[in-house]
Write an enzyme that holds these catalytic residues in place. Structure first.
Site, PDB file in Angstrom:
ATOM      1  N   ASP A 309       0.863  -1.176   0.000  1.00  9.89           N
ATOM      2  CA  ASP A 309       0.000   0.000   0.000  1.00  9.89           C
ATOM      3  C   ASP A 309       0.905   1.233   0.000  1.00  9.89           C
ATOM      4  OD1 ASP A 309      -2.196   1.662  -0.035  1.00  9.89           O
ATOM      5  OD2 ASP A 309      -3.215   0.710   1.635  1.00  9.89           O
ATOM      6  N   GLU A 511     -10.483   7.019   4.189  1.00  5.57           N
ATOM      7  CA  GLU A 511      -9.250   6.677   4.907  1.00  5.57           C
ATOM      8  C   GLU A 511      -9.045   7.526   6.169  1.00  5.57           C
ATOM      9  OE1 GLU A 511      -5.800   5.692   2.539  1.00  5.57           O
ATOM     10  OE2 GLU A 511      -6.998   5.738   0.720  1.00  5.57           O
TER      11      GLU A 511
END
Ligand code: BGC
Length: 740
Positions: A309, A511
């Site tokens: 990621d 997020e």
């Protein structure tokens, strides 16, 4: 004679059968040969470049937004590909581009990769097309995963996956960072809405359908894309509920709860995986060779590649401090099994890994394994045959047909959780006060990953789509609607209305910026409902939100509550259809809606959790959802009462529509293992099916539970089916059986 013809047919059938697998094997063999050949011709630098992924921000001259056009920096792209051999790019800078602009970008990148490098390996571009193609203007944007899960309709998930793949390809992009297969078992977590909810089986089925929808049977087809299951593993359950923070997950739970959806996606041929940005049991997942190499690659046989990621390899040093230097971080991640680094801003990963290989600290076999996997995916997705965007796909983008499927989806995801005295559906002659912070925005219906990362740029939304207010106005006429944007006006106008529709919930987020400290609904919204209830007018609450905000205090003040979560671009109309009875709601909660901010318990809790009088009941449990009609269940039957460990368990049940209107019902089969050597959940969903019944109609629904449905991980963390007593429950009926 008859026998001869029969024999001939059999022979033909057998040879056809023989031919099929051989063809597939051959194709894979050809690919492997091609990969071997490429690897033998590539330098260390060229190989490591394939493992490096860079963001659009790093190769652009200027961001794109409403006032400026995004501009790519050709010289920097050229340097990235010819000097650093970069094999992959991702993302946008700021907001969605037109499909034409995407074509320009990808054409430029592929032109350089194919004409100006020795290896001529096409670049793979990846984006987050989470509920449709986030970053292409005008895309079909479906309900988010948490809503899709409420539909209990895997076919819809498959279609949404298929359409998203077509629109991605129409944008020239072949790789999607989706589906999210972590389970939503921590509602505070700001990415809760990206999940299919709290249940293992539901997530597994929806994930499987998404992968099939996007990848299809023949990955080389020009309207399919490679999926990326994420975030492997356990990202969704941080102990403190905040994004990218530690999770503690014992091995048994890894196996029983978190691994199955990933395992199923691997079995369906999911081509890539993205890693959990956080850590489990003190080990940052980006450095976890057990999870990445031992479990995923060796045990599950995953053949694709693993991508990190955002910045997470570097963070092994800068944030997690398990690596003393950035170089050690790179070595740690690559040796743990990482195949591609989403660096994403610079060439540090490239430079450090080249050094590590040259110094002999990372063996060439590991590099060849990683690059071989990347090349395999590039071939599977057809990039070697069709590296360029195809303009003829433009007319397949956001078609009327796709919008209609999106409407079908939005209609099925809305969950009616309360409807006292049949307050809903409302009469179209009623005078309606529409209020609440989420009444007149499109962004709130869509959430994050919509046009921008945060999804909150309201002015960039397609204004031909309806907000809830606009949809209600369109349905019953503007004269019948009073709109009050703030509490004061709402309270003043309440007296003039027959009924109040308050649209509450959350503003969009994505997020870490979506972190909160308190799951309770915003106090101003609670106060709004308290004040409105003073008018004595009936109140309908529409909850538009990414996670279930606690609203216990106002549940009794309202007559009806519709949990919409994030129903997507067609959500406004779909909500109005339910409010006024043009659609019968059929959603079921994919999570336990919490009643209190503390003591959250999922529906598959352990017996000890209800042993005490203080057992924390949810506001509404997983699977709860009302309809405007009524269903009666009867005749729950099993094909036997005693089974062996390998038998399939055949279940049937009759469901009748006993009300006055047609309705869809998700029929759910739960299993209870009454006694176990480790404590067993009180029940677990094992099968479901959604049916449509006309008034008075009755159907028998059949299910077949494979023996694996009975299995779990025992005291020794090994998979086991234990003989003993079990129970199957469907609605209010149950049947017991034994396993020997
Ligand atoms: C997110 C991923 C996403 C990636 C690329 C990260 O911050 O955690 O889910 O795929 O960015 O946009």
């Amino acid at each position: 004679m008859k026998g001869t013809i029969f024999g001939l047919i059999l022979l033909l059938a057998l040879s056809a059968y023989k031919f099929m697998p051989e063809k597939t094997v051959l194709k894979e063999e050809v690919m492997q040969d091609k990969i071997e050949k490429l690897l033998s011709e590539m330098t260390v630098e060229e190989k490591v470049g394939q493992m490096t992924q860079i963001t659009m921000q790093s190769i652009s001259k200027q961001p794109g937004n409403l006032d400026t056009v995004h501009m790519i920096d050709t010289a920097v792209v050229r340097e990235a590909i010819t000097k650093y051999h970069i094999g992959s790019f991702l993302n946008v800078w700021q907001m969605a581009y037109s499909k034409e602009h995407w074509h320009d970008i990808i054409n430029l990148i592929q032109d350089i990769a194919l004409n100006e490098t020795k290896v001529k390996i096409p670049v793979i571009y990846g984006i987050d097309a989470i509920h449709g193609v986030t970053y292409t203007l005008g895309a079909t944007l479906f309900p988010q995963a948490i809503s899709m899960a409420a539909s209990r309709n895997p076919e819809l998930v498959k279609k949404a996956g298929e359409i998203t793949a077509i629109e991605m390809r129409a944008s020239g992009i072949p790789w999607n960072f989706n589906p999210v297969l972590g389970m939503g078992r921590e509602p505070l977590w700001p990415r809760f809405w990206e999940t299919f909810g709290e249940d293992v089986h539901l997530t597994t089925v929806m994930g499987r359908n998404y992968v099939i929808g996007q990848q299809g049977d023949n990955m080389g087809d020009p309207d399919r894309v490679a999926t990326c299951m994420k975030h492997y593993l356990g990202y969704s359950v941080p102990k403190n509920g905040q994004d990218r923070t530690p999770a503690w997950i014992p091995e048994r739970m890894v196996r029983d709860i978190f691994l199955p959806p990933f395992e199923e996606a691997v079995n369906q041929g999911c081509l890539t995986v993205m890693v959990n940005s956080g850590e489990i049991n003190g080990i940052p997942t980006h450095s976890d060779s057990y999870l990445l190499t031992e479990v995923l690659k060796k045990e599950l046989g995953f053949k694709g590649f693993i991508v990190s990621d955002w910045e997470d390899i570097e963070r092994l040093h800068t944030r997690d401090m398990v690596a003393a230097t950035p170089k050690e971080a790179v070595k740690m991640a690559v040796m743990a099994g990482m195949d591609m680094s989403m660096v994403p801003f610079d060439y540090s990963f490239y430079e450090l890994l080249v050094e590590l290989v040259k110094d002999g600290e990372v063996p060439m076999e590991r590099i060849d394994d990683a690059v071989g996997r990347i090349l395999y995916v590039k071939m599977k997705v057809g990039l070697f045959d069709n590296p360029y965007p195809d303009e003829s796909m433009f007319n397949k983008f956001a078609t009327k047909e796709f919008t209609n499927i999106n409407k079908e989806a939005a209609a099925e995801v809305l969950t009616l959780v309360k409807n006292e005295n049949d307050l809903l559906p409302l009469s179209k002659d009623a005078k309606v006060l529409v209020t609440g912070p989420n009444a007149n925005k499109l962004s709130v219906l869509n959430g994050g990953w919509t046009i921008t990362w945060q999804g909150d740029m309201e002015e960039a939304y397609p204004h031909e789509k309806n907000t809830v207010l606009e949809a209600v106005q369109a349905k019953i006429g503007t004269d019948n609607v009073i709109y009050a944007a703030n509490t004061e006006d709402a309270v003043k106008s309440a007296g003039d209305a027959d009924v109040i529709v308050a649209c509450l919930g959350e503003a969009p987020y994505c997020e870490t910026p979506g972190n909160i400290n308190n799951l309770a609904l915003d106090s101003k919204q609670i106060e709004l409902v308290h004040k409105l209830s003073g008018s004595g007018k009936p109140i309908v609450l529409v909850m538009i939100q990414g996670r279930p905000r606690v609203m216990n205090e106002i549940v009794d003040k309202s007559g009806a509550i519709l949990v919409a979560m994030l129903p997507g671009m067609e959500g406004g109309d779909a909500i109005a259809d339910v409010l006024f009875g043009d659609n019968n709601p059929s959603g079921k909660l994919p999570f336990s809606y919490p009643k209190y901010v503390n003591g959250y318990t999922t529906y598959d809790y352990k017996p000890i959790e209800e042993f005490d009088v203080n057992y924390v009941t949810p506001q509404w449990t997983f699977g709860h959802g009302l309809s405007y009609t009524t269903f009666k269940y009867s005749d729950l039957k099993l094909d036997k009462s005693d089974y062996s460990k390998t038998d399939e368990i055949k279940v049937s049940v009759k469901v009748k529509n006993t009300g006055k209107r047609a309705g869809k019902e998700a029929v759910e089969v739960y299993l209870t293992d009454l006694f176990g050597t480790v404590t067993r959940p009180v029940k677990q969903l094992k099968a479901f099916d959604k049916i449509l019944l006309k008034p008075g109609e009755e159907k028998t629904v059949y299910f077949s539970l494979k023996s694996d449905a009975l299995a779990f991980y025992g005291r020794d963390n090994k998979k086991v089916i234990e003989p003993g007593e079990f129970k199957v429950t469907v609605s209010n009926l149950s049947q017991s059986f034994t396993v020997n």
